[in-house]
Design an enzyme around this catalytic site. Structure first.
Site, short mmCIF file in Angstrom:
data_model
loop_
_atom_site.label_atom_id
_atom_site.label_comp_id
_atom_site.label_asym_id
_atom_site.label_seq_id
_atom_site.Cartn_x
_atom_site.Cartn_y
_atom_site.Cartn_z
N GLU A 178 -0.81 -2.80 -3.83
CA GLU A 178 -1.72 -3.94 -3.80
C GLU A 178 -2.79 -3.87 -4.91
O GLU A 178 -3.84 -3.25 -4.73
CB GLU A 178 -2.43 -4.03 -2.44
CG GLU A 178 -3.37 -5.24 -2.35
CD GLU A 178 -4.09 -5.38 -1.01
OE1 GLU A 178 -4.06 -4.45 -0.19
OE2 GLU A 178 -4.70 -6.44 -0.79
N LYS A 220 1.97 -6.52 -3.43
CA LYS A 220 1.02 -7.41 -2.73
C LYS A 220 -0.07 -7.80 -3.73
O LYS A 220 -1.12 -7.15 -3.80
CB LYS A 220 0.43 -6.67 -1.53
CG LYS A 220 -0.65 -7.46 -0.79
CD LYS A 220 -0.93 -6.87 0.58
CE LYS A 220 -2.11 -7.54 1.25
NZ LYS A 220 -2.25 -7.19 2.66
#
Ligand code: 13P
Length: 341
Positions: A178, A220
């Site tokens: 992420e 992500k």
């Protein structure tokens, strides 16, 4: 099963049609801040009650392949004594775990941060796996100013993120990678694009350097958006075009799935933007789905307000958001569906 077979099996489940991932992994400090804004007291018990409410929402499992938990939640139990990770497994939802320890300033890169928590991560992962976790999450953050992120910030964050991913794969845990380019500030969408491109490029170089198997991870990212203080908001079509452009330039087709964070967008905005991507790019090489925290939870947390008598209303609000995003993940959402609910 070998590690690789393990990773592939977990990914195959994460990308099932119509499904996304719920991030319910707010640290104690973060959820306390979210609760406080709604005058909800934050105690171990209120956090347990709130997360139990989300995890036992009937029918939500149809739209969720996994839920990211915070460490505290791994050890908590539902009202009937069932461990919360077990509640998820019984519903066919995989438990995941946030494993980073938050950010600290990066020496030599004024204004940039770097995420902590690599020391001892391999050992921690063994414990988490024994408690049911099949995937993990680690977030690096990049604030935008005229000078940030710096080249050092971009490289250092990429290296840490890739080292985390390699350690997870070694443990047979799928890493959610992420890199979040923050929405804060008055920058243009073009500036967000430029930063996102540099960040993603560095992340994939680092993943390659660290021999991360791209087929066994999930990306992500943040969407490409104008800064929060740069009105007006960009249309879903503009966001979808800029976001898919940067992803197509930086993310190899071997990555199975892109599950966006919501990053401070309103719930409906996050759904509309995800929907536009799937309408405009139905043949994207990866699944284009969601892993929102706030955009899935905000209406439910508000409806709950810390009161038992509001649980049903909160669950209805949560169900609505996961369903709307499941539709958006297939490009089948319309605004009229929001009004109809
Ligand atoms: P938001 O969707 O609220 O940005 O949170 C996603 C997340 O998991 C942040 O790490």
């Amino acid at each position: 099963m070998s590690n690789e077979a393990d990773l592939r099996a977990t990914v195959a489940k994460m990308i099932e049609p119509g499904k996304g991932v719920l991030a319910a992994d707010e640290s104690i400090a973060t959820i306390t801040k979210r609760f406080k804004a709604l005058n909800i007291e934050s105690t171990e018990e209120t956090r347990r009650a709130y997360r139990t409410l989300l995890f036992t929402t009937r029918g939500a499992e149809e739209f969720l392949s996994g839920i990211i938990l915070f460490e505290e939640t791994l050890d908590q139990k539902a009202d009937d004594g069932t461990p919360l990770p077990e509640v998820l497994v019984r519903h066919g939802v995989m438990p995941g775990i946030k494993v980073d320890k938050g950010t600290a300033p990066l020496p030599g890169a004024p204004g940039d941060l770097v995420t902590q928590g690599l020391d001892g991560l391999g050992e921690r992962l063994k414990t988490y796996k024994a408690k049911g976790a099949r995937f993990a999450k680690w977030r690096e953050v990049y604030g935008i100013t005229d000078a940030n992120p710096t080249p050092l910030g971009i490289d250092a964050n990429a290296e840490v993120l890739a080292r985390y991913a390699a350690i997870c794969q070694e443990a047979g845990i799928v890493p959610i990678v992420e890199p979040e380019v923050l929405i804060d500030g008055d920058h243009t969408i073009e500036r967000c694009y430029e930063v996102s491109e540099a960040v993603l490029h560095a992340v994939f170089q680092a993943l390659r350097r660290n021999r991360v198997m791209l087929e066994g991870m999930v990306l992500k990212p943040s969407m490409v958006l104008p800064g929060k203080e740069h009105p007006p908001k960009a249309s879903p079509e503009t966001v979808a075009e800029a976001t898919l452009r940067v992803l197509r330039r930086c993310v190899p087709a071997a990555v199975p799935s892109i599950n966006f964070l919501s990053g401070g967008q309103s719930p409906e905005e996050a759904t509309a933007n995800l929907n536009a991507m799937n309408v405009m790019y139905p043949k994207a090489p990866w699944v284009v789905s969601f892993s929102y925290a706030r955009a899935l939870q905000d209406p439910a947390m508000k409806a709950w307000g810390g009161r038992k008598e509001n649980v049903a209303a909160a669950q209805a609000a949560f169900y609505q958001r996961v369903k709307m995003n499941s539709l958006a993940r297939a490009g089948k959402w319309t605004q009229a569906m929001e009004r109809a609910a």
